[in-house]
Design a protein around this motif. Structure first.
Motif, PDB file in Angstrom:
ATOM      1  N   SER B  94      -0.654   6.912  -6.004  1.00  0.00           N
ATOM      2  CA  SER B  94      -1.386   6.759  -4.752  1.00  0.00           C
ATOM      3  C   SER B  94      -2.017   5.369  -4.632  1.00  0.00           C
ATOM      4  O   SER B  94      -2.422   4.962  -3.559  1.00  0.00           O
ATOM      5  CB  SER B  94      -2.471   7.842  -4.658  1.00  0.00           C
ATOM      6  N   ARG B 140      -0.789  13.347   7.480  1.00  0.00           N
ATOM      7  CA  ARG B 140      -1.722  12.997   6.397  1.00  0.00           C
ATOM      8  C   ARG B 140      -1.458  11.584   5.883  1.00  0.00           C
ATOM      9  O   ARG B 140      -2.387  10.820   5.621  1.00  0.00           O
ATOM     10  CB  ARG B 140      -1.612  14.018   5.253  1.00  0.00           C
ATOM     11  N   ARG B 141      -0.171  11.242   5.743  1.00  0.00           N
ATOM     12  CA  ARG B 141       0.177   9.880   5.303  1.00  0.00           C
ATOM     13  C   ARG B 141      -0.377   8.854   6.285  1.00  0.00           C
ATOM     14  O   ARG B 141      -0.947   7.832   5.889  1.00  0.00           O
ATOM     15  CB  ARG B 141       1.707   9.732   5.230  1.00  0.00           C
ATOM     16  N   GLN B 143      -2.829   9.220   8.434  1.00  0.00           N
ATOM     17  CA  GLN B 143      -4.302   9.200   8.421  1.00  0.00           C
ATOM     18  C   GLN B 143      -4.829   8.371   7.260  1.00  0.00           C
ATOM     19  O   GLN B 143      -5.781   7.613   7.408  1.00  0.00           O
ATOM     20  CB  GLN B 143      -4.846  10.633   8.346  1.00  0.00           C
ATOM     21  N   ALA B 144      -4.172   8.519   6.095  1.00  0.00           N
ATOM     22  CA  ALA B 144      -4.611   7.772   4.915  1.00  0.00           C
ATOM     23  C   ALA B 144      -4.488   6.268   5.152  1.00  0.00           C
ATOM     24  O   ALA B 144      -5.398   5.491   4.830  1.00  0.00           O
ATOM     25  CB  ALA B 144      -3.776   8.189   3.706  1.00  0.00           C
ATOM     26  N   GLU B 147      -7.039   5.005   7.619  1.00  0.00           N
ATOM     27  CA  GLU B 147      -8.334   4.893   6.964  1.00  0.00           C
ATOM     28  C   GLU B 147      -8.441   3.572   6.199  1.00  0.00           C
ATOM     29  O   GLU B 147      -9.468   2.881   6.246  1.00  0.00           O
ATOM     30  CB  GLU B 147      -8.523   6.097   6.014  1.00  0.00           C
TER      31      GLU B 147
END
Lengths: 153, 190
Positions: B94, B140-141, B143-144, B147
């Motif tokens: 990650s 989700r990818r 959004q990450a 961010e």
């Protein structure tokens, strides 16, 4: 005289648009693009009101984009498609949806007059039949790349 | 008066067939672009520099440089700065490698170059797994990454976060296929 009337009409519409905006804001559709370039006389008409186009202004399906004698206008849509207009042009964005996850891909517009420089975005790569521009002389399917069209007066 | 007559003459000389409504292909995008005309899209325009009258059944013809300039110079000049695309391939860990850091910095720069930047972060997956689940994974990818961009101080008129799930593949594969190149986040700055 005609020019003066047009000007007054526009000035009046602007006031009206500002007046009505708070009430209409709630049911405005999602923006699908924005104005990225304005040269001279360029306008956006929505719900019967015509206002001078401004850079950064949101584009929603159903709007009419137009330019005057010395005008130019450039718009970028959600999939990266670009629409740029020369003078004396008018186009209605009839329908626009870029949602690959739900298999909805379409850009439908009507070029009533003038010149359009269209650069197809991601939409055309995913579905070569997604982009179509109607003209008084017939439909133009844009399968990709950069396409120039002229609707003669 | 003489001047007016000359202008009129010049205008009529430019007329003729060229006054018909037509379409031309300015760039075929490496063979993937083109135009389809007619009821069933049978009339095709596939060669850069060629044009076709919209009405009727006419064939493609070469559009002269002079004609192109006269008709489209202004529409070409009104073209805004083109959208810029950045693709972030997801490493198995990650942690962001330096290449990814650099890519995010380029996104910030690209946004800074525009007066009213709209940034769209789009998550993509491969075709392994269920379609609906992949849409969530893609989101989700995205959004990450959004961010991370926010944390880096991205300034945009609008920051949109979307997922195309498994419906926008970089490399075409059958369903239920693991393909690392399809697991990615795209950032469109426009």
């Amino acid at each position: 005289m005609t020019c003066f009337n047009n000007y007054m009409l526009r000035a009046f519409s602007m006031v009206a648009a500002v007046w009505i905006a708070p009430a209409a804001a709630e049911n405005l559709p999602e923006p699908v693009g924005h104005v990225a370039r304005v040269e001279g006389a360029a306008y956006i008409s929505s719900r019967g009101y015509t206002n001078p186009a401004k850079v950064g202004q949101a584009i929603v399906p159903g709007v009419a984009l137009s330019t005057g004698a010395e005008g130019g206008l450039g718009v970028i849509l959600g999939d990266g498609s670009v629409l740029a207009f020369g003078p004396h042009s008018e186009l209605t964005l009839d329908d626009y949806r870029f949602a690959p996850a739900s298999d909805e891909l379409r850009l439908r517009a009507t070029l009533n007059r003038g010149t359009l420089n269209l650069i197809a975005g991601d939409m055309a790569r995913l579905d070569p039949q997604a982009i179509a521009v109607d003209t008084p002389d017939g439909r133009i399917g844009v399968r990709g790349g950069q396409v120039l069209m002229k609707v003669a007066p | 008066m003489l001047m007016q007559t000359m202008v009129l003459l010049a205008m009529s000389a430019m007329g003729g067939c060229a006054q018909q409504s037509y379409v031309m292909l300015a760039d075929d995008n490496g063979g993937r672009g083109g135009v389809a005309l007619g009821e069933d899209g049978q009339r095709r325009l596939e060669v850069t520099g060629q044009g076709m009258v919209i009405a009727g059944t006419g064939q493609a013809y070469a559009v002269s440089e002079m004609r192109r300039k006269a008709d489209f110079d202004r529409a070409l000049a009104a073209q805004p700065a083109l959208p810029e695309r950045f693709t972030l391939h997801l490493a198995s860990s990650s942690a962001l490698d330096s290449a990814a850091e650099q890519l995010l910095d380029s996104v910030l720069l690209a946004a800074r170059r525009r007066d009213y930047p709209v940034v769209t972060v789009i998550g993509h997956t491969d075709t392994l797994g269920h379609r609906a689940a992949n849409e969530q994974v893609g989101l989700r990818r995205a959004q990450a990454v959004a961010e991370l961009l926010r944390a880096k101080g991205l300034e945009a008129m609008e920051l949109r976060v979307e997922s195309h799930g498994e419906r926008n593949l970089l490399v075409a594969t059958p369903d239920a296929t693991a393909e690392p190149r399809n697991r990615r986040v795209e950032i469109l700055v426009r």
